[in-house]
Scaffold this active site. Structure first.
Site, PDB file in Angstrom:
ATOM      1  N   ASP A  67       1.215  -0.908   0.168  1.00  0.00           N
ATOM      2  CA  ASP A  67       0.057   0.370   0.305  1.00  0.00           C
ATOM      3  C   ASP A  67       0.654   1.343   0.082  1.00  0.00           C
ATOM      4  OD1 ASP A  67       0.471  -0.373   2.916  1.00  0.00           O
ATOM      5  OD2 ASP A  67      -1.599  -0.696   3.480  1.00  0.00           O
ATOM      6  N   ASN A 136      -7.319  -3.336  14.235  1.00  0.00           N
ATOM      7  CA  ASN A 136      -8.822  -3.967  14.242  1.00  0.00           C
ATOM      8  C   ASN A 136      -9.446  -4.409  13.222  1.00  0.00           C
ATOM      9  OD1 ASN A 136      -7.951  -2.565  11.299  1.00  0.00           O
ATOM     10  ND2 ASN A 136      -8.979  -0.615  11.829  1.00  0.00           N
ATOM     11  N   HIS A 138      -7.259  -4.853  10.276  1.00  0.00           N
ATOM     12  CA  HIS A 138      -7.248  -4.408   8.776  1.00  0.00           C
ATOM     13  C   HIS A 138      -5.737  -4.873   8.503  1.00  0.00           C
ATOM     14  CE1 HIS A 138      -4.767  -0.620   9.816  1.00  0.00           C
ATOM     15  NE2 HIS A 138      -3.608  -1.337  10.071  1.00  0.00           N
ATOM     16  N   GLU A 143      -9.390  -1.810   5.423  1.00  0.00           N
ATOM     17  CA  GLU A 143     -10.272  -1.923   7.000  1.00  0.00           C
ATOM     18  C   GLU A 143     -11.305  -2.404   6.750  1.00  0.00           C
ATOM     19  OE1 GLU A 143      -8.623   0.104   8.570  1.00  0.00           O
ATOM     20  OE2 GLU A 143      -7.964   1.826   7.942  1.00  0.00           O
TER      21      GLU A 143
HETATM   22  P1  PGA Z   1       2.189  -1.791  12.733  1.00  0.00           P
HETATM   23  O1  PGA Z   1       0.936  -1.933  11.673  1.00  0.00           O
HETATM   24  O2  PGA Z   1       3.360  -2.535  12.725  1.00  0.00           O
HETATM   25  O3  PGA Z   1       3.198  -0.180  12.802  1.00  0.00           O
HETATM   26  O4  PGA Z   1       1.614  -1.508  13.853  1.00  0.00           O
HETATM   27  C1  PGA Z   1       0.548  -2.610  11.383  1.00  0.00           C
HETATM   28  C2  PGA Z   1      -0.280  -1.926  10.254  1.00  0.00           C
HETATM   29  O5  PGA Z   1      -1.465  -1.287  10.970  1.00  0.00           O
HETATM   30  O6  PGA Z   1      -0.522  -2.945   9.227  1.00  0.00           O
END
Ligand code: PGA
Length: 245
Positions: A67, A136, A138, A143
């Site tokens: 992404d 959450n 994702h 999302e």
């Molecule tokens: P993080 O994010 O590795 O900074 O915890 C993971 C994500 O949001 O996919």
């Protein structure tokens, strides 16, 4: 699913780097699906160390990232292109022209998403997709939603995700509101998936991913349908599933 509960972030990173190294050693021209965020940084560091020791060769590897923020150029220090260059690509012998990240500066969302899907297809798909997971549930920037979206698409970031990422910007107003992301279909098409999680804020998401219903409200839950998923989660992230495995 193969699930490894490990002690801490360091052990998670070592195991992840071991799996990615094995992939590259066994198939030098692998297509690696890569992820950003705090979670994979330790694993990337260990891959850099292995390369510097002469144990790994990225010269035939191609990468596609999950992404990118819409509106940020690759030179912006919070863009995911910048992150990948700084944390991995600048320090190993991967050919930069074989590293792909969605183009955050492309205004035309439909055009960029179609281009990215076509690119993944032209590479013959992803051999190993590395994933972090949001609190959450994702994956990439997929999302929680009413449906699973198949291909690369443009998303409006949730307030929760923007707040979680605001720590990297000078204020929340500077966090982009939109992003381009591979869809869950792209992720599910990868031949292998490696999901990493560290910290208690991931515990519910890990529980739901492994035991919950397959529900687009927890995008990672679709991984239950993938035939080759490895999850490496530390003690804090495993807190709700430990007794059930
Ligand atoms: P993080 O994010 O590795 O900074 O915890 C993971 C994500 O949001 O996919």
């Amino acid at each position: 699913m193969v699930i490894y509960g490990v002690k801490d972030y360091q052990e998670m990173s070592r195991k992840a780097a071991g799996i990615i190294s094995a992939q590259v050693i066994l198939k030098p021209n692998s297509v690696l699906g890569l992820a950003t965020g705090s979670t994979p940084v330790g694993a990337y560091q260990l891959l850099v160390d292995a390369y510097k020791k002469g144990d790994l060769d990225f010269s035939k590897v191609t990468s596609v990232n999950l992404d990118e923020y819409k509106g940020l150029s690759g030179e912006h220090d919070q863009s995911y292109r910048y992150f990948m260059n700084a944390n991995l690509f600048n320090h190993v012998n991967i050919r930069k022209e074989c590293t792909f990240v969605p183009n955050g500066l492309e205004e035309d969302g439909a055009k960029e998403c179609a281009r990215y899907d076509q690119l993944i297809e032209s590479l013959g798909g992803v051999d190993l997709q590395l994933l972090g997971i949001g609190g959450n549930g994702h994956i990439g920037f997929n999302e929680p939603a009413g449906i699973f979206t198949k291909g690369t698409h443009m998303v409006t970031l949730t307030q929760e995700t923007r707040e979680a990422n605001a720590r990297f910007f000078s204020s929340i107003d500077e966090v982009p509101t939109h992003a381009y992301t591979m869809g869950v279909g792209n992720i599910m098409s990868a031949r292998k998936v490696l999901l990493l999680a560290s910290g208690s804020n991931k515990a519910q998401a890990i529980y739901d991913t492994i035991f919950g219903p397959i529900d687009p409200k927890v995008p990672a839950s679709i991984l239950q349908l993938h035939g080759d998923v490895t999850i490496i989660a530390d003690k804090a992230a495993m807190a709700l599933v430990q007794d059930k495995l």
